[in-house]
Write a protein that holds these residues in place. Sequence first.
Motif, PDB file in Angstrom:
ATOM      1  N   THR A  44      40.474  50.584  38.473  1.00  0.00           N
ATOM      2  CA  THR A  44      41.869  50.746  38.902  1.00  0.00           C
ATOM      3  C   THR A  44      42.410  49.446  39.506  1.00  0.00           C
ATOM      4  OG1 THR A  44      41.441  53.071  39.351  1.00  0.00           O
ATOM      5  CG2 THR A  44      43.402  52.101  40.380  1.00  0.00           C
ATOM      6  N   LEU A  45      41.588  48.799  40.337  1.00  0.00           N
ATOM      7  CA  LEU A  45      42.022  47.539  40.956  1.00  0.00           C
ATOM      8  C   LEU A  45      42.351  46.506  39.885  1.00  0.00           C
ATOM      9  CD1 LEU A  45      39.489  47.172  43.933  1.00  0.00           C
ATOM     10  CD2 LEU A  45      41.847  48.013  44.008  1.00  0.00           C
ATOM     11  N   TYR A  46      41.458  46.367  38.904  1.00  0.00           N
ATOM     12  CA  TYR A  46      41.706  45.360  37.863  1.00  0.00           C
ATOM     13  C   TYR A  46      42.915  45.735  37.013  1.00  0.00           C
ATOM     14  CZ  TYR A  46      37.645  42.437  38.745  1.00  0.00           C
ATOM     15  OH  TYR A  46      36.766  41.561  39.309  1.00  0.00           O
ATOM     16  N   ARG A  47      43.102  47.043  36.774  1.00  0.00           N
ATOM     17  CA  ARG A  47      44.246  47.465  35.963  1.00  0.00           C
ATOM     18  C   ARG A  47      45.561  47.137  36.690  1.00  0.00           C
ATOM     19  NH1 ARG A  47      42.286  52.312  34.752  1.00  0.00           N
ATOM     20  NH2 ARG A  47      43.415  53.346  36.415  1.00  0.00           N
ATOM     21  N   GLN A  48      45.564  47.326  38.015  1.00  0.00           N
ATOM     22  CA  GLN A  48      46.807  47.114  38.776  1.00  0.00           C
ATOM     23  C   GLN A  48      47.079  45.651  39.095  1.00  0.00           C
ATOM     24  OE1 GLN A  48      48.450  50.274  38.469  1.00  0.00           O
ATOM     25  NE2 GLN A  48      49.215  49.559  40.453  1.00  0.00           N
ATOM     26  N   TRP A  49      46.007  44.887  39.433  1.00  0.00           N
ATOM     27  CA  TRP A  49      46.239  43.531  39.947  1.00  0.00           C
ATOM     28  C   TRP A  49      45.666  42.427  39.065  1.00  0.00           C
ATOM     29  CZ3 TRP A  49      45.748  47.664  43.338  1.00  0.00           C
ATOM     30  CH2 TRP A  49      46.828  47.833  44.212  1.00  0.00           C
ATOM     31  N   GLY A  50      44.840  42.813  38.110  1.00  0.00           N
ATOM     32  CA  GLY A  50      44.372  41.818  37.151  1.00  0.00           C
ATOM     33  C   GLY A  50      43.207  40.974  37.621  1.00  0.00           C
ATOM     34  N   SER A  51      43.210  40.556  38.887  1.00  0.00           N
ATOM     35  CA  SER A  51      42.139  39.673  39.366  1.00  0.00           C
ATOM     36  C   SER A  51      42.043  39.747  40.877  1.00  0.00           C
ATOM     37  CB  SER A  51      42.409  38.229  38.952  1.00  0.00           C
ATOM     38  OG  SER A  51      43.496  37.712  39.693  1.00  0.00           O
ATOM     39  N   LYS A  52      40.921  39.286  41.392  1.00  0.00           N
ATOM     40  CA  LYS A  52      40.718  39.213  42.838  1.00  0.00           C
ATOM     41  C   LYS A  52      41.752  38.298  43.474  1.00  0.00           C
ATOM     42  CE  LYS A  52      37.232  36.805  45.042  1.00  0.00           C
ATOM     43  NZ  LYS A  52      35.872  36.485  45.525  1.00  0.00           N
ATOM     44  N   ALA A  53      42.003  37.154  42.822  1.00  0.00           N
ATOM     45  CA  ALA A  53      42.967  36.192  43.387  1.00  0.00           C
ATOM     46  C   ALA A  53      44.334  36.841  43.563  1.00  0.00           C
ATOM     47  CB  ALA A  53      43.072  34.964  42.482  1.00  0.00           C
ATOM     48  N   GLU A  54      44.773  37.532  42.533  1.00  0.00           N
ATOM     49  CA  GLU A  54      46.089  38.171  42.562  1.00  0.00           C
ATOM     50  C   GLU A  54      46.144  39.260  43.651  1.00  0.00           C
ATOM     51  OE1 GLU A  54      48.458  37.105  40.526  1.00  0.00           O
ATOM     52  OE2 GLU A  54      50.014  38.579  40.997  1.00  0.00           O
ATOM     53  N   LEU A  55      45.100  40.067  43.728  1.00  0.00           N
ATOM     54  CA  LEU A  55      45.061  41.151  44.726  1.00  0.00           C
ATOM     55  C   LEU A  55      45.115  40.578  46.142  1.00  0.00           C
ATOM     56  CD1 LEU A  55      44.656  44.055  45.679  1.00  0.00           C
ATOM     57  CD2 LEU A  55      42.203  43.796  45.245  1.00  0.00           C
ATOM     58  N   VAL A  56      44.307  39.562  46.417  1.00  0.00           N
ATOM     59  CA  VAL A  56      44.254  38.985  47.766  1.00  0.00           C
ATOM     60  C   VAL A  56      45.590  38.364  48.134  1.00  0.00           C
ATOM     61  CG1 VAL A  56      43.258  37.068  49.096  1.00  0.00           C
ATOM     62  CG2 VAL A  56      41.758  38.623  47.822  1.00  0.00           C
ATOM     63  N   VAL A  57      46.165  37.627  47.213  1.00  0.00           N
ATOM     64  CA  VAL A  57      47.410  36.917  47.534  1.00  0.00           C
ATOM     65  C   VAL A  57      48.563  37.907  47.699  1.00  0.00           C
ATOM     66  CG1 VAL A  57      49.082  35.282  46.628  1.00  0.00           C
ATOM     67  CG2 VAL A  57      46.651  34.733  46.574  1.00  0.00           C
ATOM     68  N   ARG A  58      48.562  38.980  46.884  1.00  0.00           N
ATOM     69  CA  ARG A  58      49.609  40.008  47.054  1.00  0.00           C
ATOM     70  C   ARG A  58      49.471  40.713  48.396  1.00  0.00           C
ATOM     71  NH1 ARG A  58      53.563  41.432  43.491  1.00  0.00           N
ATOM     72  NH2 ARG A  58      53.286  40.303  41.556  1.00  0.00           N
ATOM     73  N   ALA A  59      48.223  40.961  48.805  1.00  0.00           N
ATOM     74  CA  ALA A  59      48.001  41.613  50.101  1.00  0.00           C
ATOM     75  C   ALA A  59      48.520  40.722  51.227  1.00  0.00           C
ATOM     76  CB  ALA A  59      46.509  41.914  50.282  1.00  0.00           C
ATOM     77  N   LEU A  60      48.245  39.434  51.133  1.00  0.00           N
ATOM     78  CA  LEU A  60      48.717  38.505  52.154  1.00  0.00           C
ATOM     79  C   LEU A  60      50.238  38.434  52.168  1.00  0.00           C
ATOM     80  CD1 LEU A  60      46.106  35.692  51.608  1.00  0.00           C
ATOM     81  CD2 LEU A  60      46.522  36.846  53.779  1.00  0.00           C
ATOM     82  N   ARG A  61      50.828  38.389  50.976  1.00  0.00           N
ATOM     83  CA  ARG A  61      52.282  38.298  50.875  1.00  0.00           C
ATOM     84  C   ARG A  61      52.940  39.530  51.489  1.00  0.00           C
ATOM     85  NH1 ARG A  61      56.201  35.271  51.348  1.00  0.00           N
ATOM     86  NH2 ARG A  61      58.136  35.950  50.414  1.00  0.00           N
ATOM     87  N   CYS A  62      52.336  40.694  51.200  1.00  0.00           N
ATOM     88  CA  CYS A  62      52.886  41.959  51.677  1.00  0.00           C
ATOM     89  C   CYS A  62      52.794  42.054  53.199  1.00  0.00           C
ATOM     90  CB  CYS A  62      52.114  43.100  51.039  1.00  0.00           C
ATOM     91  SG  CYS A  62      52.844  44.687  51.339  1.00  0.00           S
ATOM     92  N   GLU A  63      51.753  41.431  53.756  1.00  0.00           N
ATOM     93  CA  GLU A  63      51.525  41.504  55.200  1.00  0.00           C
ATOM     94  C   GLU A  63      52.549  40.696  55.977  1.00  0.00           C
ATOM     95  OE1 GLU A  63      47.649  40.670  58.012  1.00  0.00           O
ATOM     96  OE2 GLU A  63      48.389  39.077  56.721  1.00  0.00           O
TER      97      GLU A  63
END
Lengths: 190, 190
Positions: A45-64
């Motif tokens: 699910t994580l890979y389907r939604q965010w594509g990669s670890k880099a993308e997930l981490v950076v989106r989390a930081l941006r959202c914060e």
Amino acid sequence: MAGTRFTPEREGELYTAVLGLLREVGYDALTMDAVAARAHTSKATLYRQWGSKAELVVRALRCEKPVFLDEVDTGSLRGDLDAVLEMTDDDRLEQDTALMRGLMQAASASTELHDALISQLINPETDGVDTLLRRAVDRGEVAADNPALGYVPHMMIGALAARLLIENRPVDRAFLRHYVHSVVFPALGV
Amino acid sequence: MAGTRFTPEREGELYTAVLGLLREVGYDALTMDAVAARAHTSKATLYRQWGSKAELVVRALRCEKPVFLDEVDTGSLRGDLDAVLEMTDDDRLEQDTALMRGLMQAASASTELHDALISQLINPETDGVDTLLRRAVDRGEVAADNPALGYVPHMMIGALAARLLIENRPVDRAFLRHYVHSVVFPALGV
């Protein structure tokens, strides 16, 4: 991509899990398996939604990030930049700069992380600064052809990097305020 | 330590071997065995003379630097900083900043390399800058209490870091000259 399958609340919980792990183990040691376990979801699910670890981490930081710079509008550039500094505190500054330092180090070995950091964290900040500067030019506070207008990000990155690397001291608000008043304002002629 | 067993010529040959390898393979992949082989000496001799890889590499870099900033003395701060920029060329700047970037990345995993870089490469530069600035204050060009006097290294590190990381472009002389004239001189009021 992000948000199409999660409610905003669920996405927020997931980002909280990502950022908690990031602060505990750092970027290199963070795994999608650990995120999935902590957030009670699956790696697929994580890979389907965010594509990669880099993308997930950076989106989390941006959202914060709670504040967008271009929402600050006090009526003067000096007021705007002082207001931006008032919005954080020393603990937060120290944590955030330590985190960014770790991420920039990890980014030297990952083009994907580097590009995600630039496009989703750094460029929005420099765009926000440009908005504040453009308003100052429109108000007549800064000359439209002031050559320092394009270098505010350079000046600020230098403050952070030199403080951490040469002075070997944490970034705090008093230091940033003194630097902005000593370097950024005089360079811009305000 | 260094120099007690080698002639200056032999030490120069050895540093040339170190810097050649450093540029070919980078700091992490550079081994004392490879230096010993290329310089026709033994690993034991290298360790006896320099103590560590970090120390040997940083000494080689320090020795290679042809100019010491505080020897520049044109009679004005603007003249001094312009003269410093004239002493290099774009190829050299690009190579040197790429090398320093790699070393700073390696230093994030090695306190020994970090401390050697700061004490033997960065601090001598900032001391040289301080000498130029002190002369400018003595001549009355810069106010003795100008708060930007302590931030020239911060401004310059920002120029290099932002150019490489955000702009993703090599550092060249035209950029540095424009930055110094747009940011450093106005901040210092010259």
